[in-house]
Design a protein around this motif. Sequence first.
Motif, short mmCIF file in Angstrom:
data_model
loop_
_atom_site.label_atom_id
_atom_site.label_comp_id
_atom_site.label_asym_id
_atom_site.label_seq_id
_atom_site.Cartn_x
_atom_site.Cartn_y
_atom_site.Cartn_z
N HIS A 31 -86.11 -28.04 26.62
CA HIS A 31 -85.39 -27.96 27.89
C HIS A 31 -86.35 -27.65 29.04
CE1 HIS A 31 -83.02 -25.86 31.03
NE2 HIS A 31 -82.07 -26.73 30.71
N ASP A 32 -87.23 -26.68 28.81
CA ASP A 32 -88.20 -26.31 29.84
C ASP A 32 -89.15 -27.47 30.14
OD1 ASP A 32 -89.62 -24.21 31.50
OD2 ASP A 32 -91.22 -24.72 30.10
N ALA A 33 -89.62 -28.15 29.08
CA ALA A 33 -90.55 -29.26 29.26
C ALA A 33 -89.90 -30.40 30.04
CB ALA A 33 -91.04 -29.76 27.91
N VAL A 34 -88.63 -30.70 29.74
CA VAL A 34 -87.93 -31.78 30.45
C VAL A 34 -87.86 -31.49 31.94
CG1 VAL A 34 -85.66 -32.86 30.78
CG2 VAL A 34 -86.61 -32.63 28.48
N HIS A 35 -87.54 -30.26 32.30
CA HIS A 35 -87.46 -29.92 33.72
C HIS A 35 -88.83 -29.99 34.40
CE1 HIS A 35 -83.36 -28.59 34.81
NE2 HIS A 35 -83.21 -28.54 33.49
N ARG A 36 -89.86 -29.51 33.71
CA ARG A 36 -91.20 -29.56 34.29
C ARG A 36 -91.67 -31.01 34.46
NH1 ARG A 36 -94.37 -24.85 34.08
NH2 ARG A 36 -93.25 -23.02 33.29
N LEU A 37 -91.38 -31.85 33.48
CA LEU A 37 -91.77 -33.26 33.57
C LEU A 37 -91.02 -33.97 34.68
CD1 LEU A 37 -92.07 -34.09 29.79
CD2 LEU A 37 -93.88 -34.39 31.49
N ALA A 38 -89.76 -33.64 34.86
CA ALA A 38 -88.98 -34.25 35.94
C ALA A 38 -89.62 -33.94 37.29
CB ALA A 38 -87.54 -33.75 35.91
N ARG A 39 -90.04 -32.68 37.48
CA ARG A 39 -90.69 -32.32 38.74
C ARG A 39 -92.02 -33.04 38.90
NH1 ARG A 39 -88.50 -27.13 37.33
NH2 ARG A 39 -90.51 -26.44 36.45
N PHE A 40 -92.74 -33.22 37.78
CA PHE A 40 -94.01 -33.94 37.83
C PHE A 40 -93.79 -35.40 38.24
CE2 PHE A 40 -96.90 -36.83 35.61
CZ PHE A 40 -98.13 -36.44 36.14
N VAL A 41 -92.80 -36.05 37.64
CA VAL A 41 -92.52 -37.45 37.95
C VAL A 41 -92.15 -37.60 39.42
CG1 VAL A 41 -90.89 -39.34 37.54
CG2 VAL A 41 -91.89 -38.11 35.60
N ILE A 42 -91.33 -36.69 39.92
CA ILE A 42 -90.94 -36.75 41.34
C ILE A 42 -92.16 -36.57 42.24
CG2 ILE A 42 -89.60 -35.59 43.14
CD1 ILE A 42 -87.56 -34.87 40.90
N GLY A 81 -94.64 -24.91 19.82
CA GLY A 81 -94.59 -24.98 21.28
C GLY A 81 -95.44 -26.07 21.89
N GLU A 82 -95.93 -27.01 21.08
CA GLU A 82 -96.71 -28.13 21.62
C GLU A 82 -95.79 -29.29 21.97
OE1 GLU A 82 -101.14 -27.86 19.93
OE2 GLU A 82 -99.68 -28.41 18.38
N ILE A 83 -96.27 -30.15 22.86
CA ILE A 83 -95.44 -31.21 23.43
C ILE A 83 -96.12 -32.57 23.29
CG2 ILE A 83 -94.31 -32.05 25.53
CD1 ILE A 83 -93.14 -29.44 24.71
N MET A 84 -95.32 -33.59 22.99
CA MET A 84 -95.76 -34.99 23.09
C MET A 84 -94.93 -35.65 24.19
SD MET A 84 -95.49 -38.18 20.38
CE MET A 84 -96.64 -37.50 19.19
N VAL A 85 -95.61 -36.30 25.13
CA VAL A 85 -94.94 -36.96 26.25
C VAL A 85 -95.29 -38.44 26.21
CG1 VAL A 85 -94.66 -37.08 28.74
CG2 VAL A 85 -95.14 -34.87 27.65
N ARG A 86 -94.26 -39.28 26.29
CA ARG A 86 -94.46 -40.73 26.34
C ARG A 86 -93.77 -41.29 27.58
NH1 ARG A 86 -92.18 -43.40 21.28
NH2 ARG A 86 -93.59 -45.10 21.83
N PHE A 87 -94.53 -42.02 28.39
CA PHE A 87 -93.97 -42.72 29.54
C PHE A 87 -93.77 -44.18 29.14
CE2 PHE A 87 -96.40 -39.20 31.26
CZ PHE A 87 -95.61 -38.72 32.30
#
Length: 378
Positions: A96-107, A134-140
């Motif tokens: 949940h925290d990562a999704v919000h942080r990524l949304a701000r990054f994308v904006i 607590g590690e994250i994988m992000v795919r655009f």
Amino acid sequence: MQCDYYDAGVCRSCTLMGRPYDAQMHDLQHAVATVLAPHVAESCWTAPAYGPESHFRNKAKLVVGGTRTAPTFGILGGDGTGVDLRDCGLYEPGLHDAVHRLARFVIGLGLTPYDVPRRSGELKHLIVTHSPDGEIMVRFVMRSPGQLRRLRDALPDLLDAVPGTRVVSVNLLPEHRAALEGDQEVFLTDEETLPMRVNGIRLHLRPRSFFQTNTTVAGMLYRQAQEWISPAAPSSVLDLFCGVGGFALGAATALCDPGASVRGVEISADAVASARLSAAELPGREALGDIRFQAGDATAALAEGADLVIVNPPRRGIGALARQLEESDVPHILYSSCNAKTLAADLQAMPSLRVTRARLFDMFPQTRHHEVLLWLER
């Protein structure tokens, strides 16, 4: 579980939302047991395994819609426009925290969401996976490679914005079609795998690797498999549709026999590479016998035989492989299924193999989806 999105009618993916969870579990057990009743006696069933009814998902598959300055992250509405689901109550807290942080990054980066009705824009999906450590994988998922340099240049900012990010990649999906991802993956980080620690085993996920979205219940599933395998003490194990090796590696550690042979077969070369990496990292590897993974056809591998065959197929089941197992001399089968109807059809094709143990695992609370583990003996 209560959900504002469901109550507002903007998302109905969780079809059982609002129904008490104990009632959900009772109904799910009854429905699955009824479908399998011709093949699984009532006495075979162990009490269902389940975890929290909310905040359990380790993966978010977000459709990106809206506009460059006001993007949405969630699903598409009936008219093809974006519906924001950033606060979905199914996400693990870290996700949940990562999704919000990524949304701000994308904006902040100013990436333009893909507009489905107009077939314009760039960013189609954002796929985020969160590990127990607590590690994250992000795919655009992008329409074209035109933003690759921009994303590469912004990587340090992304790593600062989302602490714990280990893997970042860009997937290219140039076609206008209803698909989550394309065929080409471009890594922006040196790391290409996300370790998912389950029952002391580090399973390495690559971007397209399959893994259960409920880490807690996945751990229960693998532990149950180990508990059934250990007393049978098979000297040779063959894991078909092995994926990243969860069942095979669990079997090897359960047997803890330097003379045992554990083989995994999977059509995906990426998954096999991940399984081999996880095997090399197993604690006490030298005492766990011969562990091998190979890319190939599951049906061809069966010709070598085994004391125990593990199958964890897609929803369509094992099909023709059921007849091959029936005609083989394999004494034990461990079958993990996500579709009771195709499982019943496969059991019908294996009349000489008797189900002696069965258990339901609720990987997807608030829905009728299910996972069933069976132990069969000839």
